[in-house]
Design a protein around this motif. Structure first.
Motif, short mmCIF file in Angstrom:
data_model
loop_
_atom_site.label_atom_id
_atom_site.label_comp_id
_atom_site.label_asym_id
_atom_site.label_seq_id
_atom_site.Cartn_x
_atom_site.Cartn_y
_atom_site.Cartn_z
N ARG A 150 40.20 48.21 52.49
CA ARG A 150 41.11 47.51 51.55
C ARG A 150 40.92 45.99 51.64
O ARG A 150 41.73 45.22 51.13
CB ARG A 150 42.56 47.92 51.82
CG ARG A 150 42.72 49.47 51.63
CD ARG A 150 43.84 49.91 50.74
NE ARG A 150 45.08 49.20 50.94
CZ ARG A 150 46.05 49.56 51.80
NH1 ARG A 150 45.89 50.65 52.55
NH2 ARG A 150 47.15 48.87 51.89
N ILE A 151 39.82 45.57 52.31
CA ILE A 151 39.45 44.14 52.31
C ILE A 151 38.04 44.10 51.71
O ILE A 151 37.05 44.38 52.39
CB ILE A 151 39.44 43.55 53.73
CG1 ILE A 151 40.76 43.85 54.45
CG2 ILE A 151 39.19 42.04 53.69
CD1 ILE A 151 40.78 43.44 55.92
N ILE A 152 38.00 43.82 50.43
CA ILE A 152 36.74 43.99 49.70
C ILE A 152 35.99 42.66 49.62
O ILE A 152 36.57 41.64 49.23
CB ILE A 152 37.02 44.55 48.29
CG1 ILE A 152 37.78 45.87 48.44
CG2 ILE A 152 35.74 44.73 47.50
CD1 ILE A 152 38.36 46.40 47.16
N ARG A 153 34.73 42.69 50.01
CA ARG A 153 33.92 41.47 49.93
C ARG A 153 33.32 41.36 48.53
O ARG A 153 32.76 42.33 48.02
CB ARG A 153 32.79 41.51 50.96
CG ARG A 153 33.28 41.34 52.39
CD ARG A 153 32.09 41.37 53.33
NE ARG A 153 32.52 41.41 54.73
CZ ARG A 153 32.57 40.34 55.51
NH1 ARG A 153 32.20 39.16 55.05
NH2 ARG A 153 32.95 40.45 56.76
N ILE A 154 33.47 40.19 47.92
CA ILE A 154 32.97 39.99 46.55
C ILE A 154 31.98 38.83 46.59
O ILE A 154 32.31 37.75 47.10
CB ILE A 154 34.13 39.67 45.58
CG1 ILE A 154 35.17 40.80 45.56
CG2 ILE A 154 33.62 39.34 44.18
CD1 ILE A 154 34.86 41.99 44.69
N ALA A 155 30.82 39.04 46.00
CA ALA A 155 29.78 38.01 46.09
C ALA A 155 29.74 37.11 44.86
O ALA A 155 28.98 36.16 44.80
CB ALA A 155 28.42 38.68 46.27
N THR A 156 30.58 37.41 43.88
CA THR A 156 30.47 36.65 42.63
C THR A 156 31.43 35.45 42.61
O THR A 156 32.24 35.26 43.50
CB THR A 156 30.84 37.54 41.43
OG1 THR A 156 32.22 37.87 41.56
CG2 THR A 156 29.99 38.78 41.38
N LYS A 157 31.31 34.71 41.50
CA LYS A 157 32.17 33.54 41.28
C LYS A 157 33.66 33.92 41.25
O LYS A 157 34.51 33.04 41.37
CB LYS A 157 31.79 32.87 39.96
CG LYS A 157 30.50 32.08 40.02
CD LYS A 157 30.76 30.61 39.79
CE LYS A 157 29.54 29.79 40.23
NZ LYS A 157 29.82 28.42 40.52
N ASP A 158 33.95 35.21 41.05
CA ASP A 158 35.35 35.64 41.04
C ASP A 158 36.05 35.21 42.32
O ASP A 158 37.27 35.03 42.33
CB ASP A 158 35.44 37.18 40.95
CG ASP A 158 35.25 37.65 39.53
OD1 ASP A 158 35.20 36.77 38.64
OD2 ASP A 158 35.15 38.87 39.32
#
Ligand code: SER
Length: 886
Positions: A150-158
């Motif tokens: 439930r701790i999601i790594r996001i690589a984008t500009k988001d």
């Protein structure tokens, strides 16, 4: 259930209890950022605090910030009404640390608020972190006890947030709420993330870097925190709604519009009700912050939003203007949190009603044209740009309104065709302008106006702000940059500087940039009526096109100008009250040091008039009523009693200034059309004094007057002069007039006595009448004398006396006064056959540089300009006597 107002309160109370300064919402127009049209995030007002340019209000702060995302970069307008979340106006709840706490405390505060204070179910929460941010990942595990999935790594500009291409930025961590499996959609980062199941509720930004042109160029002075939680979103979660329009605030507004159209919303009409509710909020809040509808810039965005809502009101079958009747519901709902809404209510109501009434005049015709043009079209078809342009140009349909109207049928608009129709129209306008023979040096202004559009004046509500340089003009031509020592004209996309117009002088002040640029603004003009040109001297550094400059109007000077301008309106009203309705303004000058007002009136003002007019204006000043501004059509303004200048060309909209106390029919003391800048309340004028009254031409009078400290100084100078006069007269100021009158009487008396004494002197001891200066020229007795200071009218009397005394002979007197000479001669009757007094006088007068002389043979008189020849004139008579006799 938590109401939206409760949640706002709970949020601010929570951060207040955690030692945060509670900052009021900044106005929607961002004066600190010329690249933004409206404040679109809670951190915008603090942008310069993060970068270290401004000092923070406190180390940590929290706010509920009004935001508008319509127009400019952040534009959600097109989606509003058709999605579950898009709004043009929303409130962003945020907490900020300016180099105080950082990630750990920020996460802790956020988690505590939503799980403890607001009581959200922790099993429904998940978060995202930037893919490289291990620290944030760790902290979520530690503080919230969230499992890794439930701790999601996001690589984008988001997950990397920046306010814009330039400014503070950093990785962020977002908190999501899971509405559960009954709603379609996947978690963030998954292919189905756009569904409505997982909704972002709070964004925590770990502000660390500075970017310029989208590139990271350095670090902030200290790591900081900026968080943003959309109030309406958290309210929908708290109220168990998936659609923001279902929360209490929107329900109230939608119920109000349902009541007005007389039908409950159904599936077909609900989008229209939603559009109206959202647009009512954004337009009302924008107007409360000083934006008014216009055809340029922010005012046009406002108009576009309004018209979009007004078309939906029409769709709902509203027969009468609708929007303004919803304002009371909005004010009830939100006025407590935002008092500006309460203050602005009359202005908002009037403006909405006027706009809707006006738009309805062309709306139906435009819609008919649209129907005709698209009657046989269907899903996937495109409306030609020409028609879209005609709708815009003739029927007042903003481009996005046409798009919106066709949206439900799946028809799009040919954007390129619209743009080329627009370009063609501009070219035609330019050709017409060239043909009109206007001065060639304004061509550069035309070029700039066409390229950049109007430059926006922000100075009604502010005297400072930021502007982006859109053009630099040197010696009549555009240049790309200007350096220290250059004299240039600078144009910025927006400016608080007032450009000289309507009799009001242009502002002066300074421009600067953190790089060390300093510019002195010596004047501001307003060519073509829509560009603001700052005449400037670059003192240090270099200014380039595209630079952002900080603009500061010389406020003390502007305040004096404001006072003079408002006083001009008051004196106009006072003149009409005192002298009659025939008084109309013929011209005016509103400068820093004085005001001048020309008006039609056939005769000079009496002292009583001036005293009465001054007293009336000063009474209004003391009443200190707030000055209000409304925007109206010229016709409505005149109907409302506004004084308009005959023959003046007004645009579609005019500003109507009302000032002074309310009189009959609730009308203010003065109501005038005016684009100038004015005092907030009449008391700011302080004092009004007329210092001169004169004629300009036949039937036109001019008064000059002073206000504020200039009026006070003028009075002090007068008082000092009076005191000096009293001192010299050895009396009190109150007695000066009597004393001067007495002195003048005394002087007259003395003059009379002096003249008499002189006469006596001439007649008496050593004088012409007593004889000792008698001489004999040939056989004739002659007495010729030069007398200084003798009144010429005494000459005859004296000569008569002399004739009597001599018995037989000739007498002549030259009386010299202030360099000039009067000359008279007398011949006793027995000698007039030999000498004519007229000839003798002529001879004397000639010597004195004069001409002629007249009388009879026994007594004649004349004069000449050269008194220094008095003795020679007497000698000339003597010579004649000697010659004739010889
Ligand atoms: N500035 C961030 C945002 O607008 C957090 O407040 O999402």
């Amino acid at each position: 259930m938590y109401s939206t107002n409760d949640i706002r309160r709970a949020f601010l109370d929570f951060f207040g209890a955690n030692e945060h300064h509670i900052a009021p919402s900044a106005p929607l127009v961002p004066y600190n950022d010329p690249t933004l049209m409206f404040v679109a995030a809670g951190m915008v007002p603090f942008k310069n605090v993060f970068t270290g340019l401004e000092s923070p209000p406190a180390p940590r702060a929290a706010s509920s910030q009004k935001c508008v995302r319509a127009g400019g970069k952040h534009n959600d307008l097109d989606n509003v009404g058709y999605t579950a979340r898009h709004l043009t106006f929303f409130e962003m709840l945020g907490n900020f640390s300016f180099g105080d706490y950082f990630k750990e405390r920020a996460i802790e505060l956020a988690w505590n608020l939503i799980t403890k204070e607001l009581g959200l179910d922790r099993d429904r929460l998940l978060v995202t972190v930037y893919h490289t941010d291990d620290q944030a990942h760790q902290l979520w595990r530690k503080i919230a006890g969230l499992p890794d999935d439930r701790i999601i790594r996001i690589a984008t500009k988001d997950n990397f947030w920046a306010a814009g291409p330039d400014g503070p930025c950093g990785p962020c961590s977002e908190i999501f709420y899971d509405y559960g499996p009954s709603v379609a959609g996947g978690p963030p980062g998954s292919p189905d993330e756009d569904g409505d199941r997982f909704v972002e509720i709070w964004n925590l930004v770990f502000m660390q870097h500075l970017q310029a042109g989208d590139e990271i160029v350095g670090d902030l002075p200290r790591p900081s925190i900026d968080t943003g939680m959309g109030l309406e979103r958290i309210a929908s979660v708290m109220q168990g709604q998936q659609n923001v329009f279902e929360i209490d605030t929107f329900r109230t507004l939608i119920e109000a519009s349902e009541a007005l159209v007389g039908a409950a919303a159904d599936e077909e009409s609900i989008a229209s009700h939603r559009v109206i509710a959202d647009h009512l909020r954004s337009t009302s809040f924008l107007m409360a912050d000083g934006v008014l509808p216009s055809n340029e810039g922010r005012g046009y965005v406002l108009r576009r939003i309004m018209r979009r809502a007004m078309r939906h009101a029409h769709l709902l079958g509203a027969k009468e203007p609708l929007m303004h009747r919803l304002v009371p519901a909005l004010v009830t709902e939100m006025g407590q949190a935002y008092p500006e809404l309460v203050r602005g209510q009359p202005l908002i109501t009037e403006t909405l009603e006027r706009e809707e009434t006006r738009f309805r005049q062309t709306l139906e015709k435009g819609l008919r044209l649209l129907d005709d043009a698209t009657g046989d079209m269907g899903e996937g078809d495109t409306l030609d740009g020409e028609t879209a342009f005609k709708l815009y140009d003739t029927y007042g349909f903003p481009y996005d309104l046409t798009e919106d109207a066709l949206r439900s049928r799946g028809i799009t608009v040919d954007d390129a065709g619209f743009e080329s129709a627009m370009a063609r129209q501009k070219a035609a306008a330019r050709a017409a302008w060239k043909g009109s023979g206007q001065a060639a040096d304004s061509e550069v202004w035309f070029d700039i106006a066409e390229r950049e559009g109007a430059t926006e004046f922000t100075g009604y509500t502010s005297t400072t702000g930021e502007g982006r340089v859109v053009a630099l003009v040197k010696d009549g031509a555009e240049v790309d940059s200007a350096k220290a020592g250059d004299e240039v004209i600078i144009l910025t996309n927006q400016t608080p500087f007032y450009g000289e117009s309507g009799g009001q002088t242009g502002d002066t002040g300074t421009m600067s940039a953190p790089s060390g640029v300093k510019v002195r603004v010596t004047d501001t003009g307003k060519p073509l009526g829509r560009l603001h040109t700052h005449s400037a001297v670059i003192e240090t550094g270099e200014v380039r096109k595209g630079d952002t400059l900080h603009l500061d109007v010389d406020v003390a000077r502007r305040d004096r100008v404001r006072a003079n301008h408002s006083a001009t309106h008051l004196v106009h009203a006072a003149l009409r009250n005192r002298l009659g309705e025939h008084v109309t303004q013929k011209g005016s000058l509103v400068a820093e040091d004085k005001l001048r007002f020309d008006f039609s009136h056939p005769k000079p003002l009496s002292d009583d008039d001036i005293i009465a007019i001054e007293a009336e204006v000063n009474a209004e000043i003391r009443a200190n009523e707030a000055v209000t501004t409304r925007l109206m059509t010229p016709d409505d303004a005149v109907a409302a009693g506004a004084l308009a200048l005959f023959g003046e060309k007004y645009g579609d909209e005019v500003r109507v200034l009302s000032m002074g106390r309310k009189g009959g029919e609730g009308r203010n003391y003065s109501v005038e059309l005016c684009g100038g800048t004015h005092v907030r309340a009449t008391g700011d004028i302080q004092l009004f004094r007329i210092v001169s009254e004169s004629a300009v031409s036949s039937g036109v009078r001019r008064i000059e007057a002073l206000t504020g400290d200039a009026a006070r100084q003028w009075l002090v100078c007068r008082e000092e002069a009076l005191k000096a006069a009293a001192g010299a007269l050895r009396t009190n100021p109150e007695d000066v007039a009597d004393r001067v009158a007495a002195l003048l009487d005394e002087r007259k008396q003395l003059e009379r006595e002096l003249a008499e004494a002189k006469k006596q002197l001439a007649l008496g001891g050593g004088g012409i009448a007593t004889g000792p200066q008698d001489e004999t020229v040939g056989e004739v007795t002659f007495n010729g004398q030069v007398l200084h200071g003798l009144d010429p009218k005494d000459l005859r009397g004296l000569l008569d006396e002399a004739k009597k005394r001599i018995g037989s002979g000739v007498a002549a007197i030259c009386a010299v006064n202030e360099g000039k000479a009067a000359f008279a001669a007398a011949v006793t009757d027995d000698l007039t056959a030999r000498f004519s007094a007229v000839d003798l006088v002529r001879a004397g007068v000639e010597v004195l540089g004069g001409k002629g002389g007249g009388g009879r043979p026994d007594m004649a008189q004349g004069g000449g300009p050269d008194g220094s020849k008095a003795d020679d004139a007497i000698a000339a008579v003597r010579a004649i006597l000697a010659r004739v006799d010889a």
